[in-house]
Scaffold this motif. Sequence first.
Motif, PDB file in Angstrom:
ATOM      1  N   ASP A 289      40.979  21.862  51.179  1.00  0.00           N
ATOM      2  CA  ASP A 289      41.220  21.129  52.415  1.00  0.00           C
ATOM      3  C   ASP A 289      41.736  19.727  52.103  1.00  0.00           C
ATOM      4  OD1 ASP A 289      41.245  20.185  55.005  1.00  0.00           O
ATOM      5  OD2 ASP A 289      39.191  20.758  55.462  1.00  0.00           O
ATOM      6  N   VAL A 290      41.053  19.011  51.222  1.00  0.00           N
ATOM      7  CA  VAL A 290      41.522  17.661  50.914  1.00  0.00           C
ATOM      8  C   VAL A 290      42.867  17.681  50.185  1.00  0.00           C
ATOM      9  CG1 VAL A 290      39.180  16.707  50.871  1.00  0.00           C
ATOM     10  CG2 VAL A 290      40.261  17.339  48.728  1.00  0.00           C
ATOM     11  N   LEU A 291      43.164  18.775  49.494  1.00  0.00           N
ATOM     12  CA  LEU A 291      44.470  18.885  48.826  1.00  0.00           C
ATOM     13  C   LEU A 291      45.604  19.152  49.810  1.00  0.00           C
ATOM     14  CD1 LEU A 291      43.554  20.883  45.602  1.00  0.00           C
ATOM     15  CD2 LEU A 291      44.441  18.559  45.709  1.00  0.00           C
ATOM     16  N   GLY A 292      45.287  19.353  51.065  1.00  0.00           N
ATOM     17  CA  GLY A 292      46.334  19.521  52.073  1.00  0.00           C
ATOM     18  C   GLY A 292      46.190  20.765  52.925  1.00  0.00           C
ATOM     19  N   GLY A 293      45.413  21.725  52.456  1.00  0.00           N
ATOM     20  CA  GLY A 293      45.046  22.839  53.318  1.00  0.00           C
ATOM     21  C   GLY A 293      45.984  24.017  53.288  1.00  0.00           C
ATOM     22  N   LEU A 294      47.279  23.767  53.309  1.00  0.00           N
ATOM     23  CA  LEU A 294      48.206  24.896  53.337  1.00  0.00           C
ATOM     24  C   LEU A 294      48.632  25.195  51.903  1.00  0.00           C
ATOM     25  CD1 LEU A 294      49.331  26.772  55.417  1.00  0.00           C
ATOM     26  CD2 LEU A 294      51.327  25.336  55.620  1.00  0.00           C
ATOM     27  N   ILE A 295      47.951  26.138  51.310  1.00  0.00           N
ATOM     28  CA  ILE A 295      48.069  26.414  49.882  1.00  0.00           C
ATOM     29  C   ILE A 295      49.075  27.536  49.610  1.00  0.00           C
ATOM     30  CG2 ILE A 295      46.691  27.034  47.836  1.00  0.00           C
ATOM     31  CD1 ILE A 295      45.912  24.360  49.165  1.00  0.00           C
ATOM     32  N   ALA A 296      49.406  28.296  50.624  1.00  0.00           N
ATOM     33  CA  ALA A 296      50.283  29.461  50.450  1.00  0.00           C
ATOM     34  C   ALA A 296      51.581  29.066  49.760  1.00  0.00           C
ATOM     35  CB  ALA A 296      50.597  30.089  51.811  1.00  0.00           C
ATOM     36  N   GLY A 297      51.863  29.752  48.661  1.00  0.00           N
ATOM     37  CA  GLY A 297      53.100  29.510  47.936  1.00  0.00           C
ATOM     38  C   GLY A 297      53.051  28.354  46.961  1.00  0.00           C
ATOM     39  N   GLU A 298      51.938  27.663  46.871  1.00  0.00           N
ATOM     40  CA  GLU A 298      51.817  26.553  45.916  1.00  0.00           C
ATOM     41  C   GLU A 298      51.338  27.091  44.568  1.00  0.00           C
ATOM     42  OE1 GLU A 298      51.989  22.871  47.128  1.00  0.00           O
ATOM     43  OE2 GLU A 298      53.174  24.158  48.434  1.00  0.00           O
ATOM     44  N   SER A 299      51.850  26.504  43.505  1.00  0.00           N
ATOM     45  CA  SER A 299      51.313  26.826  42.183  1.00  0.00           C
ATOM     46  C   SER A 299      50.074  25.971  41.945  1.00  0.00           C
ATOM     47  CB  SER A 299      52.365  26.563  41.099  1.00  0.00           C
ATOM     48  OG  SER A 299      52.854  25.237  41.180  1.00  0.00           O
ATOM     49  N   VAL A 300      49.024  26.623  41.441  1.00  0.00           N
ATOM     50  CA  VAL A 300      47.738  25.951  41.265  1.00  0.00           C
ATOM     51  C   VAL A 300      47.229  26.217  39.854  1.00  0.00           C
ATOM     52  CG1 VAL A 300      45.327  25.831  42.047  1.00  0.00           C
ATOM     53  CG2 VAL A 300      47.159  26.205  43.721  1.00  0.00           C
ATOM     54  N   VAL A 301      46.734  25.161  39.221  1.00  0.00           N
ATOM     55  CA  VAL A 301      45.991  25.344  37.971  1.00  0.00           C
ATOM     56  C   VAL A 301      44.535  24.984  38.238  1.00  0.00           C
ATOM     57  CG1 VAL A 301      45.689  24.642  35.563  1.00  0.00           C
ATOM     58  CG2 VAL A 301      47.987  24.712  36.573  1.00  0.00           C
ATOM     59  N   VAL A 302      43.630  25.892  37.922  1.00  0.00           N
ATOM     60  CA  VAL A 302      42.202  25.599  37.941  1.00  0.00           C
ATOM     61  C   VAL A 302      41.762  25.423  36.493  1.00  0.00           C
ATOM     62  CG1 VAL A 302      39.907  26.483  38.463  1.00  0.00           C
ATOM     63  CG2 VAL A 302      41.791  26.845  40.078  1.00  0.00           C
ATOM     64  N   THR A 303      41.166  24.270  36.199  1.00  0.00           N
ATOM     65  CA  THR A 303      40.710  24.036  34.823  1.00  0.00           C
ATOM     66  C   THR A 303      39.197  24.203  34.764  1.00  0.00           C
ATOM     67  OG1 THR A 303      40.707  21.653  35.308  1.00  0.00           O
ATOM     68  CG2 THR A 303      42.617  22.522  34.192  1.00  0.00           C
ATOM     69  N   GLY A 304      38.750  25.186  33.998  1.00  0.00           N
ATOM     70  CA  GLY A 304      37.320  25.441  33.857  1.00  0.00           C
ATOM     71  C   GLY A 304      36.887  26.649  34.650  1.00  0.00           C
ATOM     72  N   ALA A 305      36.324  27.660  33.953  1.00  0.00           N
ATOM     73  CA  ALA A 305      35.989  28.928  34.601  1.00  0.00           C
ATOM     74  C   ALA A 305      34.488  29.099  34.792  1.00  0.00           C
ATOM     75  CB  ALA A 305      36.576  30.092  33.802  1.00  0.00           C
ATOM     76  N   GLY A 306      33.801  28.001  35.110  1.00  0.00           N
ATOM     77  CA  GLY A 306      32.425  28.122  35.576  1.00  0.00           C
ATOM     78  C   GLY A 306      32.416  28.643  36.997  1.00  0.00           C
ATOM     79  N   PRO A 307      31.236  28.691  37.624  1.00  0.00           N
ATOM     80  CA  PRO A 307      31.166  29.216  38.990  1.00  0.00           C
ATOM     81  C   PRO A 307      32.093  28.503  39.970  1.00  0.00           C
ATOM     82  CG  PRO A 307      28.969  29.079  38.050  1.00  0.00           C
ATOM     83  CD  PRO A 307      29.892  28.436  37.057  1.00  0.00           C
ATOM     84  N   ILE A 308      32.186  27.161  39.882  1.00  0.00           N
ATOM     85  CA  ILE A 308      33.080  26.437  40.793  1.00  0.00           C
ATOM     86  C   ILE A 308      34.538  26.774  40.490  1.00  0.00           C
ATOM     87  CG2 ILE A 308      33.904  24.123  41.438  1.00  0.00           C
ATOM     88  CD1 ILE A 308      31.268  24.664  42.690  1.00  0.00           C
ATOM     89  N   GLY A 309      34.884  26.797  39.232  1.00  0.00           N
ATOM     90  CA  GLY A 309      36.257  27.116  38.863  1.00  0.00           C
ATOM     91  C   GLY A 309      36.633  28.527  39.287  1.00  0.00           C
ATOM     92  N   LEU A 310      35.744  29.473  39.053  1.00  0.00           N
ATOM     93  CA  LEU A 310      36.045  30.853  39.455  1.00  0.00           C
ATOM     94  C   LEU A 310      36.146  30.955  40.973  1.00  0.00           C
ATOM     95  CD1 LEU A 310      33.697  32.650  36.906  1.00  0.00           C
ATOM     96  CD2 LEU A 310      36.216  32.724  36.905  1.00  0.00           C
ATOM     97  N   SER A 311      35.299  30.218  41.668  1.00  0.00           N
ATOM     98  CA  SER A 311      35.415  30.195  43.132  1.00  0.00           C
ATOM     99  C   SER A 311      36.732  29.560  43.543  1.00  0.00           C
ATOM    100  CB  SER A 311      34.236  29.423  43.724  1.00  0.00           C
ATOM    101  OG  SER A 311      34.430  29.186  45.093  1.00  0.00           O
ATOM    102  N   ALA A 312      37.164  28.514  42.843  1.00  0.00           N
ATOM    103  CA  ALA A 312      38.442  27.873  43.165  1.00  0.00           C
ATOM    104  C   ALA A 312      39.597  28.856  42.981  1.00  0.00           C
ATOM    105  CB  ALA A 312      38.643  26.633  42.296  1.00  0.00           C
ATOM    106  N   VAL A 313      39.493  29.684  41.944  1.00  0.00           N
ATOM    107  CA  VAL A 313      40.518  30.712  41.743  1.00  0.00           C
ATOM    108  C   VAL A 313      40.536  31.672  42.932  1.00  0.00           C
ATOM    109  CG1 VAL A 313      41.097  32.766  40.377  1.00  0.00           C
ATOM    110  CG2 VAL A 313      40.534  30.611  39.222  1.00  0.00           C
TER     111      VAL A 313
END
Lengths: 366, 366, 366, 366
Positions: free
Chosen positions: D175-199
């Motif tokens: 939401d704070v990143l702008g909300g409309l994520i469709a079509g955006e390239s995203v890197v999630v760094t860190g595959a803990g529970p928060i990172g996996l949820s972010a994915v």
Amino acid sequence: MKTMKAWVLGNPGELALVDKPVPSLGPAEVLVRIDATAICATDLEVIAHGPPAVVGGEPPFNRNFTPGHEYMGTIVEVGPTVDEFAIGDRVAVEIHAGCGRCERCRQGMYTSCLNYGRNYGEFNKGHRANGFTTDGGFAQYAVNHVNTLVRVPETLTDEVATLIVTAGTTMYGYDVLGGLIAGESVVVTGAGPIGLSAVAVGKALGASPMILTDIVDSRLETGTRVGADIVINAGREPVVPAVERLTGGRGADLVFECSGAPNAVNEAIHMVKRGGRVCLGAFSNTPSLVDIGDVVTNNIFLYGIRGEGRSAVKRGASLMAQGRLDLSPLHTHTFGFDELPTAIRYFKDKVDGAIKVVIKPQEFRD
Amino acid sequence: MKTMKAWVLGNPGELALVDKPVPSLGPAEVLVRIDATAICATDLEVIAHGPPAVVGGEPPFNRNFTPGHEYMGTIVEVGPTVDEFAIGDRVAVEIHAGCGRCERCRQGMYTSCLNYGRNYGEFNKGHRANGFTTDGGFAQYAVNHVNTLVRVPETLTDEVATLIVTAGTTMYGYDVLGGLIAGESVVVTGAGPIGLSAVAVGKALGASPMILTDIVDSRLETGTRVGADIVINAGREPVVPAVERLTGGRGADLVFECSGAPNAVNEAIHMVKRGGRVCLGAFSNTPSLVDIGDVVTNNIFLYGIRGEGRSAVKRGASLMAQGRLDLSPLHTHTFGFDELPTAIRYFKDKVDGAIKVVIKPQEFRD
Amino acid sequence: MKTMKAWVLGNPGELALVDKPVPSLGPAEVLVRIDATAICATDLEVIAHGPPAVVGGEPPFNRNFTPGHEYMGTIVEVGPTVDEFAIGDRVAVEIHAGCGRCERCRQGMYTSCLNYGRNYGEFNKGHRANGFTTDGGFAQYAVNHVNTLVRVPETLTDEVATLIVTAGTTMYGYDVLGGLIAGESVVVTGAGPIGLSAVAVGKALGASPMILTDIVDSRLETGTRVGADIVINAGREPVVPAVERLTGGRGADLVFECSGAPNAVNEAIHMVKRGGRVCLGAFSNTPSLVDIGDVVTNNIFLYGIRGEGRSAVKRGASLMAQGRLDLSPLHTHTFGFDELPTAIRYFKDKVDGAIKVVIKPQEFRD
Amino acid sequence: MKTMKAWVLGNPGELALVDKPVPSLGPAEVLVRIDATAICATDLEVIAHGPPAVVGGEPPFNRNFTPGHEYMGTIVEVGPTVDEFAIGDRVAVEIHAGCGRCERCRQGMYTSCLNYGRNYGEFNKGHRANGFTTDGGFAQYAVNHVNTLVRVPETLTDEVATLIVTAGTTMYGYDVLGGLIAGESVVVTGAGPIGLSAVAVGKALGASPMILTDIVDSRLETGTRVGADIVINAGREPVVPAVERLTGGRGADLVFECSGAPNAVNEAIHMVKRGGRVCLGAFSNTPSLVDIGDVVTNNIFLYGIRGEGRSAVKRGASLMAQGRLDLSPLHTHTFGFDELPTAIRYFKDKVDGAIKVVIKPQEFRD
């Protein structure tokens, strides 16, 4: 000089199939070999009356103008300075290439370009809106500014790829409505192509529940196929109390008006939650009675949208490429290039349940 | 039990001066000794018809209800848990204390509280809108939630301090219009207190040019005093072409509609620039004919505003404290507390050029 | 071919005054006769090291490149298709003309153009950043895209008009910080030209209190002249506890970091209120230690800004034209065109209290 | 007085299972019978050091305090004025109930409440952050403000329903990143529970490509299961050049930093596209070296996020209820209530591939 087949507009309402030079390219432009073009309600408007909301340009009649704006194809030539795309790229299009130099383009609002239609003469500002003010997609080839192109994956058919621009329009609507749609209740009013796309895109973004209203049951059924959770036949049930009932008396978070019905805006206002937002994506040709008192006392925001701004087409294409957005149920009929008048008739009169009707400019049937 | 003088509403349109208990405080509340209360057009509406847009509550007639919502005063008692303010603080007020627990309050939209008016009975949600659904400012004392208070500097008179809430309403309007007004062309339609405040606040934020329209020359003159660069008497010159001329044919960046005139919204749409924004801060009691086609094809956004959300009152008070916003020309008349009916008549009939008319609840004239 | 006098960059740090052809114009371009050019800290950077953050371009040394980006002048010629401006218009400039075709330009973020510096060769994208990647203002004439021009009123001197672009940078900062600054507490760290402009612009937008920190008393005094309510000499008093004390222990709503000091970002984080926002308008050449834990647990947003996007220069110019923003105290010295090395020395070494030092390209002193 | 079993914190790091009174309810509160509680890394922090970023409160040690904040259960009692929920409702929780009266709560930023932790004594502001400053979920019952509840559909198991709050945190980030994520390239760094949820959440919102980095292959495999398009083992390949390569040299549109690694913020800055945005959702206990010059010259925005604001939990729950978000691969182990120490060990030491470890407060295993 190479020539191509193209439909051109004569007097209002008159289309003719002619031979026309294949256009040449300037900087930042590519030549698209058009593989499929869908018919949109706005095409009928352009053909009958000229482009809506263009100030100061000449009418498009008897000027060798080619309408059509929902198309896709393959790049066959690139103009000077272009390395963003290459020959062979399969692309769909945005309609609007802003002038890039007016206040609106400078702020990213290129579909509201203040030089709309100024692409001629001594002070040519370079604006293009293919099928509106520059030649469009009822032809074998078209010029596109690199700004207006998105790549199309092989997984989509030509016909479905023409729906990318339709997806873009509704994606832009959701963008102006705030962008983060997940978990919001949405009512889409009107199950034409734009309304059905609004259902599918809204659902792909996580709207819940997604409620669709129309007066034609078969359209509502298509709505269910593309993601509507609840459909309301407005001919049988008043929609405002129905939405009130479905939302615990509070109204919907968002309403996306896609019908252009005379009372649609007023109903949208009355079915949206206090503090809610309404996107206006359609309109009729006469002014509507609107309960402004309700808008003010309930802090409602209304957003008219033109076209498919803010890179919405790119977003829609991405969802389709990912398999998260399937608009294929909207495509109902395909015709050869020389069958455009028939195709228009099917679309206009909803012959045989027609929703989106496509022609294939490289194919001739007779 | 201590008592106070207060005006209460009997049948529609009937006000009576009575003795009433000084109210007691709950957590997060303070008691304000009211030093000045201004009369607002909405007060007349409440007195005649009850509060606009309240669903589900009982009408305020014959229930010992005290209207009035534009007031200021001095804190004389603080309730449990209050350390945000202290006895002796001089304060002006926001109208709305949201319930703090509905979806809208939770997102900061407390003027659109979904529990509006639910401050009674078993499921009392604690919502307050003083002068609308809870007792207001035509009394010697009022209860206010700490959320609704802003400090008032000594440099402002009591009368001018009542205008802080008026400033807040228009500040909220500019906030929803995007906030950064510097260098934007603005048209304010209607030179009532809200319109004049919109002129002054917009100018304080850097609008240029600031154009004001009305049909009364004396009001336009006051507009010039508070910052209008250009005034248009709409009775003598059609405003849409006038604005077009003044903006080089493009229209204004922003329009703030404060007249409530039947054709005002439609004119606002036609005088705003393509891609522009319109704030709706007033309305008439009948629906308006609106050219939705213009809204859609020109990508126009319309924002209805209720009250003075997003801490707008605090912002307005700050500008006034800094000497950057002077609304004193809006204050024209002051009456004693027992003269409320006369004060209302002056305000309503614009007697003697009345704009903002104030009563002083601690003062009796007869 | 007409020639002009211009300073060009030889080896790093070496400037020479030469004769150079007056540049010719393409579409959408105008020729500006430069009347005044201010020196900016970034100029020193460009002269010594080349433009910051440009990827993929050649360094500007020994290529006949003219630096200088804070200039104003008079239009003496217009290129093809230009009717936005006319010969004789007095103008100030934005630095960045985006390419108009990359993703960032398309969304209105032209100062973050992805084709930054690609204005040469086969795939020339048309990007211009005068004084950075295209010839700038240490010359008698410069080419400007119409996008980069704002009109300058007669009420401003040439010297003060060069400060319009400085105003634009800080106006852009306030825009990204949310735009509605009225009533917000602001700390500006660093009283260089950008910091002093941040003070003046923030105050013009209604910030209160406006707190300025620096280690030089004379700069803080200038800060007071342009609007600082409170100044803190960071050499004598640690700023974080000072801001805490001045804001009732809560911290400032907004911090605008303009010092580039090594610890400045970390201090900004610690002096901003929980949930507050920080604009980063300066930087040092080495990485800074930043307390990310504080950023995360206090929900702080940090905004790096490049240039003067979102039409900020237009907004700044409007405030100056309206007399709401007076940056004249920043201008301290004027030199003739051939005195550039002396002017640079005054600026760099703060000789004689120099803040903004201006040269006049049409004037020769020796 | 009824009692319940609850874990309480003794000295730092010491938990004991005790009998404790079942808490009683105030207005707007409900009693939740806790059916499942997940362990979060922040729990370990609270147990060892007390809540992060709380100023002015007493430490939680030896005060009979119960930690745990990721829980779900069933409403068994409702407090005064509650009709938003009913006995029997199955609910998950947000952590933060703001005070509702500070500036931040008033603007909807309740996770940044300025009265954080002030829920005691004479000036009790009513703030609650269960498991941080008020009793949490390592107990059989908990009090929750109605603001903090979302309904849970029957289709989700208790264990998976505890992940709704994890989904909420990352939804807030998007939401704070702008909300409309469709079509955006995203890197999630860190595959803990928060990172996996972010994915998973980012992918549900249409991100493409979704790139995940970590140093543990099994975690990256789980990332692939929940939606990562591309995974990078940062132990084997430097991530910045890898992202550059994967994004055509431009960098990712958005980076969501979830690792807390010392160099993570700096790498995020270097792998995001010019003009891009970075969300900071994790942190280490020491300051990080950050290339501020890169932030400024590339116009990068950085957003620290605390908790799960802006109704993000509701949005996450809706996506899970719709089957559009499946976090079940994150749940790896379930223990009985009395096995909390074992559960914590599994979580902390990643025993047997543990990711999310859940206890069931109504179940005893021994």
